[in-house]
Every structure is written in C-alpha cells, then in structure tokens.
Scaffold this motif. Structure first.
Motif, mmCIF file in Angstrom:
data_model
loop_
_atom_site.group_PDB
_atom_site.id
_atom_site.type_symbol
_atom_site.label_atom_id
_atom_site.label_comp_id
_atom_site.label_asym_id
_atom_site.label_seq_id
_atom_site.Cartn_x
_atom_site.Cartn_y
_atom_site.Cartn_z
ATOM 1 N N TRP A 59 -6.592 1.374 -7.691
ATOM 2 C CA TRP A 59 -6.445 0.556 -6.425
ATOM 3 C C TRP A 59 -7.667 -0.202 -5.978
ATOM 4 C CZ3 TRP A 59 -2.561 -1.311 -3.887
ATOM 5 C CH2 TRP A 59 -1.241 -0.257 -3.996
ATOM 6 N N SER A 65 -4.051 4.983 -2.486
ATOM 7 C CA SER A 65 -4.464 3.557 -2.044
ATOM 8 C C SER A 65 -5.338 3.654 -1.011
ATOM 9 C CB SER A 65 -3.331 2.611 -1.676
ATOM 10 O OG SER A 65 -2.316 3.240 -0.450
ATOM 11 N N LEU A 114 1.590 1.730 -8.365
ATOM 12 C CA LEU A 114 0.891 0.598 -9.048
ATOM 13 C C LEU A 114 1.512 -0.046 -9.885
ATOM 14 C CD1 LEU A 114 -2.325 2.803 -10.347
ATOM 15 C CD2 LEU A 114 -2.318 1.039 -8.453
ATOM 16 N N TRP A 152 -7.815 -0.417 -13.576
ATOM 17 C CA TRP A 152 -6.425 -0.745 -13.412
ATOM 18 C C TRP A 152 -5.184 -0.285 -14.349
ATOM 19 C CZ3 TRP A 152 -3.727 -1.733 -9.385
ATOM 20 C CH2 TRP A 152 -2.347 -2.513 -9.439
ATOM 21 N N ARG A 155 0.751 -1.175 -0.173
ATOM 22 C CA ARG A 155 0.061 -0.165 -0.163
ATOM 23 C C ARG A 155 0.802 1.223 0.052
ATOM 24 N NH1 ARG A 155 -3.000 -3.733 -0.274
ATOM 25 N NH2 ARG A 155 -4.802 -4.328 0.869
#
Length: 297
Positions: free
Chosen positions: A265, A227, A152, A179, A148
C-alpha cells in the motif's frame, strides 16, 4: 490565494464566505477571528478563534465524506486514545455553499509532514495504539471506501500502471517489487475492521514528543487494516517504523502477510502523493520519503 492554483479545488472558501455561513447557521461563533487557512486534498480549513476550526469540502466528490464524519466520528472519538476532530457543530448546504461542513476542535502542535522524520520515533507507539484501538470489527452499516481497506487486487488495474508509467517516480523498481509482493501475499480473511483510510503525516499532529491529534476521517471505511499500517513507511524512518511495528504487534498481532500488504500500500500511494508536486509540495515530500523507505526495507 497565493501560489499555483490548486487543481482539485472546485469551490473556493474565502474568509467572507466562511463568515457568512457562520452568521447564517452559527451566529454565536460569527465574531471569532478567522485565520490560518490550510488547503488539503479535499478540504479547506480555517482556524476559528483559538480553539476551533472550520472544515469545508472543496469538491463535490469529497462532500459525502463530511457526512460520514458527521455520523461516525462522535462514536469513534471515544474509542481512539488520541484526539480526533469529532464535530463540535455541523453546517448544512445553503444558497451560499452547496455541501455540508463542520466546526471542529483546533489541536495544538505541528503537522507531522513538516517535521524532521527523526523527531517522530518518540510517539510511534502512540500512533500504533491509536490505530490498534480503531482496528476492531466494524458494524455491518459501516461506510465502504473503495480505495482503502479493500484488497490490493481490486486496485491493481489503477495502481500498477501508475507505478510503471507515471513520470518521475523515484525507486520505481523497488516500488513495483513491493506492490507485486503485496499482491502475492495471502489476502485479509478476518472480519472487516474499521480503517481510518488516510493516516499519512499530513493528517497527524505532534507536539513536544507526543502525538496530539489524528485528523481527517473523510476516508473512513472498513476492511483490511493494511492500508492504514502503510503509515509505517509514509511517516517513519527505520527506527520509528520498528517502534511502530513492535507496539502494533503487542496490541494487534497482525501476521506477516498483513505487513507485506501494508508495504505494498505504501508503494502504491507514492504516485498519488507525487501527482501535484508544485501545488502540494508537502505531499510530494511525503511521497519521496515513502519511496525511500520502501526501497530500503
């Protein structure tokens, strides 16, 4: 323990074991009643009397997270405008139990994951304010969470295949698109800020239209706040998310790229919440809701 065996648990913490540890380390609390055991991903929580709770890690990988809470939560509790479980007492490993554990306050209210999503909008601004208060530059020695607050891209090799290959993922195409959009967004290029790490509805408590607690700082770290902001899709419907985003924009003017990464996320977490639907049905409910919200946004 009734129902399916929770697959993540390595050490079961019975009432007898919890009582023994109290007698051994905090005997002045040992006569309080133990009740209301709750299983989480990494911890078992026993309510102790009316105002306290005992929190025990149940697998080796989660034990260091408790030590992180012991060190940092007393400092962060003063910053966050919502009650958080700063330790009242700390427990140490012993012959009876191998890891550190914690005595924390018990917060009144209902775990948000069990509430109707339409009841959450009235306190969306309170969660926005709590996270905004936390999302300030972290010190150099703040804990690092590799799952976290990170980029990404650093999670792409794991999350991408989960989204495309894991069975039973609802709205798969929309989640994959979200995503990939997050991966394409500009990366976080500011000073790393504190991140809670896991502010999903299972770690929030509400009561009478108010947010009454932000729980479980085991995933505390620092980096990109996206996140944490994923909770906009995990926790709220459209109305609640609009209120959450609007208040966040007033307090922390994160750019569009940050919100694109936050949505990514949320998409990437859906397979995690759906991984054990029989053992953790409440988390599976969170995952299905998040998939619907990502697909609709």
């Amino acid at each position: 323990m009734s129902g399916p065996r929770h697959p993540l648990i390595e050490v079961e913490v019975s009432a007898a074991l919890a009582r023994d540890l109290l007698v051994e380390q905090h005997p002045d609390l040992a006569d309080l009643p133990l009740h209301g055991r709750v299983h989480g991903w990494d911890n078992i929580t026993w309510r102790l009397g009316e105002t306290l709770a005992l929190r025990f890690p149940v697998r080796e990988v989660s034990a260091p997270l408790v030590a992180t809470e012991h060190r940092w939560l007393p400092q962060l509790a003063a910053r966050v405008p919502v009650p958080v479980p700063a330790p009242v007492r700390t427990g140490r490993p012993s012959a009876r139990y191998p890891w550190p554990w914690t005595v924390v306050p018990w917060f009144p209210g209902t775990v948000v994951a069990t509430t109707d999503v339409t009841e959450r909008t009235p306190w969306a601004h309170e969660l926005a304010e709590a996270l905004a208060a936390l999302h300030v530059p972290a010190p150099a020695d703040a804990p690092v969470n590799p799952y976290r607050g990170c980029s990404l891209a650093s999670r792409a090799d794991v999350v991408g295949p989960r989204l495309t290959d894991a069975p039973g993922i609802p709205h798969r195409a929309a989640l994959v698109d979200a995503w990939r959009d997050g991966l394409a967004a500009p990366v976080w290029d500011r000073a790393p800020v504190w991140v809670h790490g896991d502010p999903h509805p299972g770690n929030l408590v509400s009561d009478a239209g108010r947010l009454t607690a932000l729980l479980d700082f085991g995933d505390l770290g620092h980096g990109d706040p996206a996140s944490d902001l994923a909770t906009g899709w995990l926790t709220f419907d459209v109305a609640g998310r609009e209120a959450f985003v609007a208040r966040t924009a007033q307090v922390r003017a994160w750019d569009d790229a940050t919100w694109r990464r936050a949505r990514a996320w949320a998409a990437g977490l859906v397979p995690v919440f759906l991984a054990h639907p029989e053992e953790y049905p409440l988390m599976a409910r969170v995952g299905r809701h998040a998939a619907e919200q990502v697909a609709a946004s």
